[in-house]
Design an enzyme around this catalytic site. Structure first.
Site, PDB file in Angstrom:
ATOM      1  N   SER A 155       0.792  -1.228   0.000  1.00 33.48           N
ATOM      2  CA  SER A 155       0.000   0.000   0.000  1.00 33.48           C
ATOM      3  C   SER A 155       0.824   1.277   0.000  1.00 33.48           C
ATOM      4  O   SER A 155       0.325   2.320  -0.384  1.00 33.48           O
ATOM      5  CB  SER A 155      -0.936   0.001   1.201  1.00 33.48           C
ATOM      6  OG  SER A 155      -0.186  -0.107   2.388  1.00 33.48           O
ATOM      7  N   HIS A 180      -5.677  -4.098  -0.540  1.00 29.15           N
ATOM      8  CA  HIS A 180      -5.677  -3.015  -1.529  1.00 29.15           C
ATOM      9  C   HIS A 180      -5.930  -3.526  -2.952  1.00 29.15           C
ATOM     10  O   HIS A 180      -5.835  -2.748  -3.907  1.00 29.15           O
ATOM     11  CB  HIS A 180      -4.361  -2.234  -1.485  1.00 29.15           C
ATOM     12  CG  HIS A 180      -4.272  -1.312  -0.311  1.00 29.15           C
ATOM     13  ND1 HIS A 180      -4.701  -0.007  -0.343  1.00 29.15           N
ATOM     14  CD2 HIS A 180      -3.828  -1.524   0.944  1.00 29.15           C
ATOM     15  CE1 HIS A 180      -4.510   0.553   0.835  1.00 29.15           C
ATOM     16  NE2 HIS A 180      -3.977  -0.346   1.641  1.00 29.15           N
ATOM     17  N   LYS A 210     -11.784  -0.781   2.586  1.00 31.81           N
ATOM     18  CA  LYS A 210     -11.149   0.008   1.524  1.00 31.81           C
ATOM     19  C   LYS A 210     -12.125   0.181   0.361  1.00 31.81           C
ATOM     20  O   LYS A 210     -13.073   0.934   0.468  1.00 31.81           O
ATOM     21  CB  LYS A 210      -9.808  -0.608   1.180  1.00 31.81           C
ATOM     22  CG  LYS A 210      -8.857  -0.358   2.367  1.00 31.81           C
ATOM     23  CD  LYS A 210      -7.543  -1.008   2.336  1.00 31.81           C
ATOM     24  CE  LYS A 210      -6.772  -0.570   3.586  1.00 31.81           C
ATOM     25  NZ  LYS A 210      -5.939  -1.597   4.148  1.00 31.81           N
TER      26      LYS A 210
HETATM   27  C1  LIG Z   1      -5.561  -1.811   5.519  1.00 31.16           C
HETATM   28  C2  LIG Z   1      -4.973  -3.164   5.621  1.00 31.16           C
HETATM   29  C3  LIG Z   1      -5.382  -4.032   6.629  1.00 31.16           C
HETATM   30  C4  LIG Z   1      -6.327  -3.621   7.714  1.00 31.16           C
HETATM   31  O1  LIG Z   1      -7.644  -3.574   7.262  1.00 31.16           O
HETATM   32  P1  LIG Z   1      -8.785  -2.989   8.225  1.00 31.16           P
HETATM   33  O2  LIG Z   1     -10.015  -3.579   7.670  1.00 31.16           O
HETATM   34  O3  LIG Z   1      -8.714  -1.521   8.148  1.00 31.16           O
HETATM   35  O4  LIG Z   1      -8.478  -3.497   9.602  1.00 31.16           O
HETATM   36  C5  LIG Z   1      -4.849  -5.313   6.627  1.00 31.16           C
HETATM   37  N1  LIG Z   1      -3.947  -5.697   5.706  1.00 31.16           N
HETATM   38  C6  LIG Z   1      -3.513  -4.876   4.740  1.00 31.16           C
HETATM   39  C7  LIG Z   1      -2.525  -5.354   3.729  1.00 31.16           C
HETATM   40  C8  LIG Z   1      -4.013  -3.572   4.668  1.00 31.16           C
HETATM   41  O5  LIG Z   1      -3.579  -2.750   3.718  1.00 31.16           O
END
Ligand SMILES: *Cc1c(COP(=O)(O)O)cnc(C)c1O
Length: 395
Positions: free
Chosen positions: A183, A211, A242
């Site tokens: 990310s 992502h 996301k």
């Molecule tokens: C954003 C993200 C998470 C966390 O996700 P949430 O639903 O906000 O807890 C986990 N793993 C990766 C790779 C992320 O980018």
């Protein structure tokens, strides 16, 4: 008497001196293309709201409908109080969307890693192969198991192969875990090669597609679909916070694997399920994605546009292969100053500094969304250009 925790102020002050203390803005509006902060409008280049679904009327409507029928709270953990039918409906829908046999929904993407990793490889004779740039929730999940963690250099397939060979003698289970899309840089894991190597070495493959969901693959079906690797990746971990625009995490795979996680994973046994409006909103998001590719296509064309324009101005936009657009500045203090000047000019783009990215690679990361119009993005480019020139980052 309360313990005088002097370290609290000492450590916070040290962070402030190093420019690592973060300001958290308060938004007085939904997470849209523009947000309201202190009564003023700002172009939003911070959120992971890739498809603009956070405040889509269709998902708001569905949340209201389901709340009228089922209320809000899940009551207790699913294994004790029973599971509500909307959660099962969502799991079926997600599994179908991902092209997997089954899926389990948990509270967040963070929890999804805690659900999968310690449950599949709990023991001291187990081994986890982990990309050096994996997300913090993967790193923390690895700390919850007795398994040995073998880190391989970021996306370095020779290093991975070497480490797999070095561990052929391990007696326990083996699991590889990687972010699908990284990310902070926007690069994509080399999943076809990872799968090939793991098949040769009898290693379970798990990919955290936080992502990639709603971004990669046909109609946003994710990294496994993007590479056509259906049936060859054991676990797809994901988030609904996301592109889906809501909240929640998932793990998708075989029906047997999902059954195993339901019975044994601690976030499912000891933490209550998502609320009804979360589940309903997620159902609507999946339906929107199943209906049309329009939003996913808009996201990509917006990302391509912003990257091309910023690159042409002379900014270092790194090695992104996705709509994520990092603008790499270097020092944390410079990235923070850049972000502050953008903010003064009406653009909300947070600086990302150590420990989220390595020292010396501090950046402002521009996150485009399908909700942005071309005019919005031209406004961003104009402000990046002005601030970049003022700070001597571009000429
Ligand atoms: C954003 C993200 C998470 C966390 O996700 P949430 O639903 O906000 O807890 C986990 N793993 C990766 C790779 C992320 O980018």
């Amino acid at each position: 008497m309360a313990v005088p925790m002097k370290f609290l102020s000492e450590e916070l002050n040290a962070m402030k001196e190093a420019g690592l203390y973060g300001t958290i803005r308060t938004l007085e509006s939904p997470q849209g293309a523009w947000v309201v902060i202190d009564g003023k409008k700002y172009l939003n280049l911070c959120s992971n709201n890739y498809l603009g679904l956070c405040n889509d009327p269709r998902i708001v409507k569905k949340a209201k409908e389901y709340m009228d029928i089922y209320g809000v709270g899940p009551g207790a953990v699913r294994t004790i109080a029973g599971t509500m039918s909307p959660h099962i409906e969502l799991e079926k829908k997600l599994a179908a969307f991902k092209g997997a046999e089954a899926a389990i929904v948990v509270q967040s993407g963070f929890c999804a890693n805690l659900t999968v990793i310690p449950t599949l490889v709990p023991s001291a004779d187990d081994v986890i192969f982990s990309d050096s740039l994996n997300h913090a929730s993967i790193i923390d999940a690895c700390k919850l198991t007795k398994a040995r963690v073998v880190r391989y250099n970021h996306s370095d397939m020779e290093d991975l192969e070497k480490k797999l060979e070095e561990n052929t003698g391990a007696t326990g289970r083996k699991l590889l875990i990687t972010d699908g899309v990284f990310s902070m840089d926007g690069d994509v894991a080399k999943l076809p090669r990872i799968v090939e190597l793991c098949e040769q070495h009898n290693v379970i493959v798990a990919v955290d597609d936080a992502h990639g969901e709603g971004v990669l693959g046909r109609g946003g079906r994710g990294i496994v679909d993007h590479f056509g690797l259906h049936g060859r990746v054991d676990v797809e971990i994901g988030t609904m916070s996301k592109a889906f625009g809501v909240m929640g995490g998932m793990a998708a795979g075989s029906a047997l694997l999902v059954d195993f996680l339901r019975q044994k994973a601690r976030p499912n046994l000891f933490s209550s399920a998502l609320t009804v409006p979360d589940v309903a909103a997620n159902l609507a998001s999946v339906e929107i994605l199943q209906e049309s590719e329009t939003l996913v296509k808009k996201l990509w064309s917006n990302g391509d546009f912003l990257k091309k324009e910023l690159k042409a101005l002379g900014f270092d936009t790194g090695s992104s292969e996705t709509p994520i657009t990092p603008v790499i500045i270097g020092e944390a203090s410079d990235a923070k100053a850049f972000s502050a000047k953008l903010f003064a000019a009406g653009v909300f783009a947070t600086a990302i500094v150590f420990p989220t990215v390595p020292r010396g690679t501090a950046r402002v990361r521009a996150m485009v969304s399908a909700a942005h119009s071309e005019d919005d993005l031209r406004f961003a480019v104009e402000k990046f250009a002005a601030v970049g020139k003022e700070m001597g980052i571009i000429s």
